[in-house]
Design a protein around this motif. Structure first.
Motif, PDB file in Angstrom:
ATOM      1  N   LYS A  68       0.833  -1.150   0.100  1.00 28.59           N
ATOM      2  CA  LYS A  68       0.255  -0.108   0.124  1.00 28.59           C
ATOM      3  C   LYS A  68       0.861   1.171  -0.223  1.00 28.59           C
ATOM      4  O   LYS A  68       1.795   1.284   0.758  1.00 28.59           O
ATOM      5  N   ARG A  69       0.591   2.109  -0.815  1.00 25.44           N
ATOM      6  CA  ARG A  69       1.520   3.259  -1.158  1.00 25.44           C
ATOM      7  C   ARG A  69       1.819   4.146   0.172  1.00 25.44           C
ATOM      8  O   ARG A  69       3.075   4.574   0.360  1.00 25.44           O
ATOM      9  N   ASP A  70       0.836   4.385   1.081  1.00 28.53           N
ATOM     10  CA  ASP A  70       1.371   5.342   2.116  1.00 28.53           C
ATOM     11  C   ASP A  70       1.126   4.227   3.560  1.00 28.53           C
ATOM     12  O   ASP A  70       1.166   4.542   4.699  1.00 28.53           O
ATOM     13  N   GLY A  71       1.479   2.821   3.401  1.00 32.65           N
ATOM     14  CA  GLY A  71       1.367   1.729   4.421  1.00 32.65           C
ATOM     15  C   GLY A  71       2.729   1.251   4.816  1.00 32.65           C
ATOM     16  O   GLY A  71       2.768   0.206   5.479  1.00 32.65           O
ATOM     17  N   VAL A  72       3.863   2.211   4.591  1.00 30.44           N
ATOM     18  CA  VAL A  72       5.093   1.300   4.807  1.00 30.44           C
ATOM     19  C   VAL A  72       5.678   2.192   6.003  1.00 30.44           C
ATOM     20  O   VAL A  72       5.718   3.616   5.914  1.00 30.44           O
ATOM     21  N   ASN A  73       6.362   1.430   6.974  1.00 29.91           N
ATOM     22  CA  ASN A  73       6.911   2.156   8.213  1.00 29.91           C
ATOM     23  C   ASN A  73       8.051   1.347   8.592  1.00 29.91           C
ATOM     24  O   ASN A  73       7.891   0.265   8.707  1.00 29.91           O
ATOM     25  N   GLY A  74       9.343   2.214   9.129  1.00 34.81           N
ATOM     26  CA  GLY A  74      10.468   1.490   9.478  1.00 34.81           C
ATOM     27  C   GLY A  74      11.520   2.001   8.776  1.00 34.81           C
ATOM     28  O   GLY A  74      11.608   2.860   7.947  1.00 34.81           O
ATOM     29  N   ILE A  75      12.507   0.856   9.136  1.00 37.40           N
ATOM     30  CA  ILE A  75      13.853   1.320   8.518  1.00 37.40           C
ATOM     31  C   ILE A  75      14.194  -0.203   7.874  1.00 37.40           C
ATOM     32  O   ILE A  75      13.862  -1.407   8.363  1.00 37.40           O
ATOM     33  N   VAL A  76      14.906  -0.032   6.781  1.00 32.36           N
ATOM     34  CA  VAL A  76      15.395  -1.293   5.938  1.00 32.36           C
ATOM     35  C   VAL A  76      16.921  -0.925   5.348  1.00 32.36           C
ATOM     36  O   VAL A  76      17.083   0.048   4.821  1.00 32.36           O
ATOM     37  N   TYR A  77      17.592  -2.061   5.551  1.00 32.34           N
ATOM     38  CA  TYR A  77      19.027  -1.917   5.205  1.00 32.34           C
ATOM     39  C   TYR A  77      19.369  -2.938   4.016  1.00 32.34           C
ATOM     40  O   TYR A  77      18.903  -4.116   4.239  1.00 32.34           O
ATOM     41  N   ALA A  78      19.861  -2.307   2.888  1.00 36.21           N
ATOM     42  CA  ALA A  78      20.399  -3.095   1.941  1.00 36.21           C
ATOM     43  C   ALA A  78      20.903  -4.237   2.077  1.00 36.21           C
ATOM     44  O   ALA A  78      22.054  -4.045   2.866  1.00 36.21           O
ATOM     45  N   SER A  79      20.924  -5.186   1.602  1.00 37.94           N
ATOM     46  CA  SER A  79      21.968  -6.570   1.975  1.00 37.94           C
ATOM     47  C   SER A  79      22.892  -6.637   0.567  1.00 37.94           C
ATOM     48  O   SER A  79      23.892  -7.522   0.756  1.00 37.94           O
ATOM     49  N   LYS A  80      22.614  -6.038  -0.588  1.00 34.26           N
ATOM     50  CA  LYS A  80      23.498  -6.227  -1.509  1.00 34.26           C
ATOM     51  C   LYS A  80      23.778  -4.897  -2.289  1.00 34.26           C
ATOM     52  O   LYS A  80      22.639  -4.185  -2.019  1.00 34.26           O
ATOM     53  N   PRO A  81      24.715  -4.513  -3.128  1.00 35.37           N
ATOM     54  CA  PRO A  81      25.076  -3.437  -3.747  1.00 35.37           C
ATOM     55  C   PRO A  81      23.894  -3.383  -4.830  1.00 35.37           C
ATOM     56  O   PRO A  81      23.158  -4.403  -5.103  1.00 35.37           O
ATOM     57  N   LEU A  82      23.578  -2.046  -5.475  1.00 35.37           N
ATOM     58  CA  LEU A  82      22.638  -1.888  -6.484  1.00 35.37           C
ATOM     59  C   LEU A  82      23.240  -1.207  -7.488  1.00 35.37           C
ATOM     60  O   LEU A  82      23.876  -0.023  -7.504  1.00 35.37           O
TER      61      LEU A  82
END
Length: 412
Positions: free
Chosen positions: A258-272
């Motif tokens: 859901k477009r407005d339903g994401v909360n918190g922190i995320v750390y990438a596990s691989k380069p992009l």
């Protein structure tokens, strides 16, 4: 090509018959680098044997692209001619299917003026934006595959000789694409697709309200899903019922946040690898669906340009589950290529969603999709955040918690 010609021919047939599922009298459009002409010939022949009406090749070259970005003005790079739009629209109107063959080296545009790259991408998106639905809605078949190049192999295996690096990347691509000397890739994919479809069916039936992700990197993210969401795994089908496999390889089951339903922190596990550059060591903080803070150890400005691409670029369009014990993950190879790396780890995508991930979505207008909770953007950029110790819980509307992943793998 160092492997047997038979292996490449198997991959070519897999791309045409299973990837695209080319239909009688259907145009086929192939995007490929000029260095891959031998493989393109194989694919073209397989396409004609499958009944293609004609095969159109859109050639590209890394070094020519670098020269264009270096010597053309930003204004010239942003001038997208009407004939380019008209050509693509004509192909769509003719019911073409599209194959992209990837072999470029990661970071191939390192050192190029970043503003020029962004301006060019933005101009293409604005000019061609209305045509994106053809592929995003699966109106025609499409497929992305990879084959090795020396430049790519050297980036993945820098400590090996040219020959050793090329052969190792070659073997890895065949293995992860489920192509081998002693089995039939078409049968391998029939079995593999069935397994992914079953996982997706189970996930859809749970009808989760949201997902909660945690990992040893510090990820603590809650992703609300749109109502009536649908999980997709394995292949897709066009409105006419033509089944095809968009990604070779694939290990994912994915759906729509859901477009407005994401909360918190995320750390990438691989380069992009993005816009010809490699972003590494990055993270995002979400509040009410939007990235409100971020950082990166490498190419932070490139990351900023990704987030600022358009209004929807700071919101998610996809959430995908991939077991840590997938063949790509087990290979312990960092491909620096999203097609492969996203199938080694759970991932998220910033930008445009796939309408198929919500009930009747492919028949919805942009306004109806937005009302259903979908994001809207001219780009779709995946990044990996799955890890060996990732846990994922599905939370149902009554608050019931269903474990989905424990220690990186499915438990349902």
């Amino acid at each position: 090509m160092s492997a047997s010609k038979e292996m490449y021919q198997k991959l070519a047939k897999l791309a045409v018959v299973r990837g695209l599922n080319v239909q009688q009298n259907q145009p086929v459009v192939i995007k490929a680098a000029v260095r891959d002409y031998e493989f393109v010939r194989m694919v073209s022949k397989e396409a004609y044997l499958a009944g293609a009406k004609k095969v159109i090749i859109n050639w590209n070259d890394d070094e020519l692209s670098r020269l264009d970005y270096t010597y053309q003005s930003e204004e010239t790079l942003s001038d997208i001619a009407d004939w380019q739009y008209d050509r693509l629209k004509k192909q769509h109107d003719d019911g073409a299917c599209y194959l992209s063959i990837l072999s470029e080296a990661p970071g191939g545009l390192q050192g190029v003026d970043h503003n020029k790259i962004v301006a060019s991408q933005m101009a293409v998106s604005k000019k061609m934006g209305s045509l994106q639905k053809y592929l995003m809605n699966n109106e025609g078949q499409w497929c992305v595959i990879g084959i090795p190049s020396q430049e790519w192999a050297n980036a993945v295996f820098p400590s090996l000789s040219d020959e050793e690096a090329f052969e190792k990347l070659e073997d890895a691509i065949f293995m992860t694409s489920r192509v081998s000397e002693d089995t039939d890739p078409l049968e391998n994919w029939r079995i593999h697709d069935a397994e992914l479809v079953e996982h997706a069916r189970k996930l859809t039936n749970f009808n989760f309200d949201k997902l909660h992700f945690t990992s040893e990197l510090g990820t603590d993210l809650t992703v609300e899903l749109v109502k009536n969401h649908i999980w997709v795994g394995g292949g897709d089908a066009t409105p006419k019922g033509v089944y095809f496999d968009p990604n070779i390889p694939t290990e994912e089951c994915f759906t729509m946040p859901k477009r407005d339903g994401v909360n918190g922190i995320v750390y990438a596990s691989k380069p992009l690898s993005y816009a010809g550059k490699v972003i590494d060591g990055f993270w995002f903080k979400f509040e009410n669906g939007k990235v409100v803070d971020f950082g990166a150890k490498q190419e932070e400005e490139t990351l900023r340009s990704l987030l600022d691409f358009d209004e929807g670029s700071r919101h998610l369009g996809e959430v995908a589950l991939v077991p840590y014990d997938s063949p790509i993950s087990k290979s312990n190879i960092l491909f620096f290529n999203t097609l492969f790396d996203e199938n080694a780890a759970c991932h998220l995508a910033l930008g445009r969603p796939y309408p198929e991930n919500v009930k009747n979505g492919v028949n919805m207008s942009d306004e109806e999709l937005k009302a259903a909770g979908a994001n809207d953007s001219h780009q779709h950029e995946d990044f990996m955040f799955g890890t060996k110790e990732m846990n994922v819980d599905g939370i149902q509307f009554d608050g019931t918690i269903i474990p989905i992943f424990r220690n990186g793998n499915f438990v349902i």
